[in-house]
Design a protein around this motif. Structure first.
Motif, PDB file in Angstrom:
ATOM      1  N   LEU A  16       0.838  -1.196   0.000  1.00 23.20           N
ATOM      2  CA  LEU A  16       0.000   0.000   0.000  1.00 23.20           C
ATOM      3  C   LEU A  16       0.870   1.242   0.000  1.00 23.20           C
ATOM      4  O   LEU A  16       1.735   1.406   0.860  1.00 23.20           O
ATOM      5  CB  LEU A  16      -0.905   0.024   1.234  1.00 23.20           C
ATOM      6  N   LEU A  17       0.617   2.104  -0.964  1.00 24.09           N
ATOM      7  CA  LEU A  17       1.340   3.364  -1.060  1.00 24.09           C
ATOM      8  C   LEU A  17       0.357   4.478  -0.692  1.00 24.09           C
ATOM      9  O   LEU A  17      -0.534   4.815  -1.459  1.00 24.09           O
ATOM     10  CB  LEU A  17       1.873   3.543  -2.487  1.00 24.09           C
ATOM     11  N   PHE A  18       0.491   5.007   0.519  1.00 23.64           N
ATOM     12  CA  PHE A  18      -0.434   6.015   1.018  1.00 23.64           C
ATOM     13  C   PHE A  18      -0.083   7.389   0.470  1.00 23.64           C
ATOM     14  O   PHE A  18       0.999   7.615  -0.082  1.00 23.64           O
ATOM     15  CB  PHE A  18      -0.414   6.041   2.551  1.00 23.64           C
ATOM     16  N   ARG A  19      -0.999   8.338   0.670  1.00 21.95           N
ATOM     17  CA  ARG A  19      -0.799   9.720   0.208  1.00 21.95           C
ATOM     18  C   ARG A  19       0.523  10.257   0.740  1.00 21.95           C
ATOM     19  O   ARG A  19       0.833  10.146   1.915  1.00 21.95           O
ATOM     20  CB  ARG A  19      -1.944  10.593   0.685  1.00 21.95           C
ATOM     21  N   GLY A  20       1.312  10.844  -0.156  1.00 26.51           N
ATOM     22  CA  GLY A  20       2.592  11.434   0.220  1.00 26.51           C
ATOM     23  C   GLY A  20       3.755  10.455   0.257  1.00 26.51           C
ATOM     24  O   GLY A  20       4.901  10.876   0.374  1.00 26.51           O
ATOM     25  N   GLN A  21       3.489   9.174   0.150  1.00 27.35           N
ATOM     26  CA  GLN A  21       4.573   8.188   0.170  1.00 27.35           C
ATOM     27  C   GLN A  21       5.143   7.986  -1.228  1.00 27.35           C
ATOM     28  O   GLN A  21       4.464   8.196  -2.234  1.00 27.35           O
ATOM     29  CB  GLN A  21       4.079   6.833   0.691  1.00 27.35           C
ATOM     30  N   GLN A  22       6.375   7.547  -1.251  1.00 27.95           N
ATOM     31  CA  GLN A  22       6.992   7.159  -2.512  1.00 27.95           C
ATOM     32  C   GLN A  22       7.829   5.916  -2.288  1.00 27.95           C
ATOM     33  O   GLN A  22       8.237   5.608  -1.167  1.00 27.95           O
ATOM     34  CB  GLN A  22       7.828   8.282  -3.105  1.00 27.95           C
ATOM     35  N   CYS A  23       8.079   5.199  -3.356  1.00 27.83           N
ATOM     36  CA  CYS A  23       8.964   4.039  -3.304  1.00 27.83           C
ATOM     37  C   CYS A  23       9.805   4.032  -4.564  1.00 27.83           C
ATOM     38  O   CYS A  23       9.520   4.732  -5.532  1.00 27.83           O
ATOM     39  CB  CYS A  23       8.173   2.742  -3.143  1.00 27.83           C
ATOM     40  N   ARG A  24      10.868   3.231  -4.542  1.00 21.89           N
ATOM     41  CA  ARG A  24      11.822   3.213  -5.656  1.00 21.89           C
ATOM     42  C   ARG A  24      11.850   1.841  -6.315  1.00 21.89           C
ATOM     43  O   ARG A  24      11.873   0.810  -5.651  1.00 21.89           O
ATOM     44  CB  ARG A  24      13.223   3.546  -5.157  1.00 21.89           C
ATOM     45  N   ILE A  25      11.901   1.868  -7.626  1.00 25.78           N
ATOM     46  CA  ILE A  25      12.131   0.664  -8.428  1.00 25.78           C
ATOM     47  C   ILE A  25      13.431   0.905  -9.171  1.00 25.78           C
ATOM     48  O   ILE A  25      13.541   1.838  -9.965  1.00 25.78           O
ATOM     49  CB  ILE A  25      10.987   0.422  -9.427  1.00 25.78           C
ATOM     50  N   ARG A  26      14.429   0.096  -8.886  1.00 23.61           N
ATOM     51  CA  ARG A  26      15.729   0.222  -9.556  1.00 23.61           C
ATOM     52  C   ARG A  26      15.811  -0.863 -10.622  1.00 23.61           C
ATOM     53  O   ARG A  26      15.708  -2.050 -10.326  1.00 23.61           O
ATOM     54  CB  ARG A  26      16.862   0.072  -8.549  1.00 23.61           C
TER      55      ARG A  26
END
Length: 142
Positions: free
Chosen positions: A96-106
Motif C-alpha cells: 500500500l502506497l499512502f498519500r505522500g509516500q513514494q517508493c523506488r524501483i531500480r
C-alpha cells in the motif's frame, strides 16, 4: 650539429606514444518520477527508457520513483518483467502506497550478448491503471 638535432627530433616524433585506457567506470544512474494525483485526467501509463550502449557484462541502472499525491492509497499488486533476461529490477515498494509516500524501483541492464535487448516491466496497480516501463538497451563490445 644541425643533423644531430633533426635526427633526435625525428626519432622523438616517430616513437610510439603509450597510453593506458581508464577502465574505472562510475555507475551512472538516472532518476525518473511517476506521480499519481486525483487532479490528473489523463496520465501516462507507458514509459520508455533506453539504456543506450552498454559494454558486455557491465551494469547500467535507472531509478523510477512511484509517488502517491492522490487522496486514496494505491495498492501495488505485482511486478512482471518480460522480455530479455538481461534486465532485472529491485524495489522497496510496500503493498500500500499512502498519500505522500513514494517508493523506488531500480532497473538494471547487464547485457550478456551483442545487439539490441528489449523488455517490459509492468507494475500492476489498484485502483489506478497499470504502468508499463518499456526498456531497451544495446550490448556492445568493450
Amino acid at each position: 650539429m644541425k643533423i644531430l638535432k633533426r635526427l633526435f627530433l625525428g626519432l622523438l616524433l616517430a616513437s610510439p606514444v603509450l597510453a593506458q585506457e581508464d577502465m574505472s567506470e562510475t555507475a551512472y544512474e538516472e532518476n525518473h518520477e511517476v506521480v499519481f494525483s486525483d487532479e490528473m485526467q489523463t496520465q501516462d501509463r507507458d514509459y520508455f527508457y533506453n539504456f543506450g550502449r552498454v559494454r558486455l557484462f557491465r551494469e547500467a541502472r535507472a531509478n523510477f520513483y512511484l509517488r502517491n499525491n492522490g487522496n486514496i492509497p494505491i495498492y501495488i499488486n505485482d511486478f512482471d518483467l518480460t522480455g530479455s533476461s538481461d534486465f532485472s529490477f529491485r524495489d522497496n515498494c510496500p503493498q500500500l502506497l499512502f498519500r505522500g509516500q513514494q517508493c523506488r524501483i531500480r532497473v538494471f541492464f547487464e547485457p550478456r550478448s551483442f545487439g539490441v535487448h528489449r523488455g517490459d516491466l509492468e507494475i500492476e496497480l489498484t485502483p489506478q491503471e497499470d504502468i508499463v516501463l518499456h526498456l531497451r538497451g544495446r550490448g556492445v563490445f568493450p
